[in-house]
Design an enzyme around this catalytic site. Sequence first.
Site, short mmCIF file in Angstrom:
data_model
loop_
_atom_site.label_atom_id
_atom_site.label_comp_id
_atom_site.label_asym_id
_atom_site.label_seq_id
_atom_site.Cartn_x
_atom_site.Cartn_y
_atom_site.Cartn_z
N ASP A 50 36.02 39.46 -1.27
CA ASP A 50 36.19 40.16 0.00
C ASP A 50 35.19 41.29 0.16
O ASP A 50 35.36 42.36 -0.44
CB ASP A 50 37.63 40.70 0.04
CG ASP A 50 37.93 41.44 1.33
OD1 ASP A 50 37.17 41.28 2.30
OD2 ASP A 50 38.93 42.18 1.36
N ASP A 80 32.21 40.87 6.78
CA ASP A 80 33.41 40.74 5.96
C ASP A 80 33.74 39.29 5.60
O ASP A 80 34.32 38.56 6.40
CB ASP A 80 34.56 41.39 6.74
CG ASP A 80 35.86 41.39 5.96
OD1 ASP A 80 35.86 40.95 4.80
OD2 ASP A 80 36.86 41.85 6.53
#
Length: 490
Positions: free
Chosen positions: A107, A312
């Site tokens: 992430d 992201d």
Amino acid sequence: MRTSIPNAILLSLLSTSAVLSSPAPIITKGTSIPLTRRSVHKRSAAEWEEWAVRHRAYVTHKYGGALDTKSKRASGMNLLTNQGADSDYYGSIAIGTPAVSYDVILDTGSSDLWLASSTCTTCATISGDTSTASSPNSIPLFDPASSSSFKNLTTAFSIQYASGQASGTLGQDTVQMAGFQVTSQTFGVCDQANDVLSSPLSGLMGMAWESLASSKATPFWQTLAASGEWDSGVMGFYLTRFGNDTHASNVEPGGQFTMGYLNDSLYTGDIDYQNVPSDQVAYWTLPLSSVIVQGKSLSLPTSGQSMYAAIDTGTTLIGGPSDLVQSFYSNIDGSQAGTGSWEGYWFYPCSTQVSSSLSFGGQSWSISPADFEHTAIDSSGTTCVGAFFEVTTSGTTPGWIVGDAFLKNVYTSFRYSPASVGFAQLSSTAISQDGKEGSAPSATIGSAAAVVSSTGGVSKSSGAVPALPLGFSAQAVAMVGALLGGVLLA
Ligand SMILES: *[C@@H]1O[C@H](CO)[C@@H](O)[C@H](O)[C@H]1NC(C)=O
Ligand SMILES: *[C@@H]1O[C@H](CO)[C@@H](O)[C@H](O)[C@H]1NC(C)=O
Ligand SMILES: *[C@@H]1O[C@H](CO)[C@@H](O)[C@H](O)[C@H]1NC(C)=O
């Protein structure tokens, strides 16, 4: 395959909590993670600058007498898994002595590493996920007692997200990934993780900057980048596309993550780098300079957090400020705002091919109509949900969250110094892996090519850590943290 559960809207659409289940991973001990060493290439001025820092650290260290692993600069690769037809992308890490492997979301929208621990009784209770609800331990759990190198820091750790939270205590242990090892890596050992994980995921590896970490620990990648162990101070991501493959299984090959080099067989042309503004080094933030949909440009703000986007990998779709997302859809005939569970999302006729593109100051990058079409909401496939949704962020969080629906269209490089994100066109080798069904990679434990201590002087000695603004409120943005890829939802 692409059915989202409206009641679990945030879970299904914001990637780090896939609603689909899958079998537990096969854990193969002793399999080596592919390691590569690259031949010397012509360096740019920035690369020479990096080299100079590393070179001085190396020479100083060498003539200081202690023999080191630092001369073995290296790079490594981790094959990813694509879960839930592009909902999540995860890789494997190994923790402890003896090392045990775990699948974790990679992430770039958060900065903490955490794992569900063996004392967690609520870690696999995602609604609708029957396999994990009936046998919660189908998620491999980290057992501190079985690692001789584990150290309990006894400090509380907590990450809040829209549908629940993960919490526990901080611990330290040896963490390995893609052939690199960091000793004394601090991470959250969670005994609570409600509605968070689905098999086979055991946790999450945050890959943004230290200032964002609720644990206040230096992220694994940043320790390595700062140590000068990498051939080149970059991480590369290529994410596969299975969203438009009606035969896709719950887990499919997910692409590649590299540390210390970029795999140049996966892209063509130059990497178009844009710097993360120096007061924004927390997320991988870039100014969003243009959004084009169906040939029309949106008028974008030039100040405030709405002008920024976080890049992201841990978010499935593309979130933006409400007013801008509304004007985005005003360019698509027949679009309408979602209601009820779909509030914040937008519907449009599935028969419309929506072409859109983003730019961050340099080249413009297209999002394929296939990635724009998130899912149909009716069985006839008439009404679709678009990839752009409304999100309200707060504080210093960027207004836009650019997730996998965009990233599948490009090869992405996250560069340490200067802090920047670069995109390049995918090569035909990369594109040919989209929709190519196969077995997902198994979690592996490789040998470590380089070992760095997270608490030793190494990470501090390079002097290359970008300056952060004084008083930057990392805590506020980190609170909601990992599970939404670090996005604060109002
Ligand atoms: C660490 O220590 C704290 C406080 O003593 C305790 O509550 C916690 O369960 C311990 N955690 C682990 C993973 O051993
Ligand atoms: C999926 O979308 C990509 C990108 O638009 C396209 O190249 C590919 O042919 C599509 N695959 C299928 C099975 O429709
Ligand atoms: C680069 O990617 C190709 C295609 O997936 C793969 O075969 C190759 O092993 C990778 N090379 C490196 C150096 O990672």
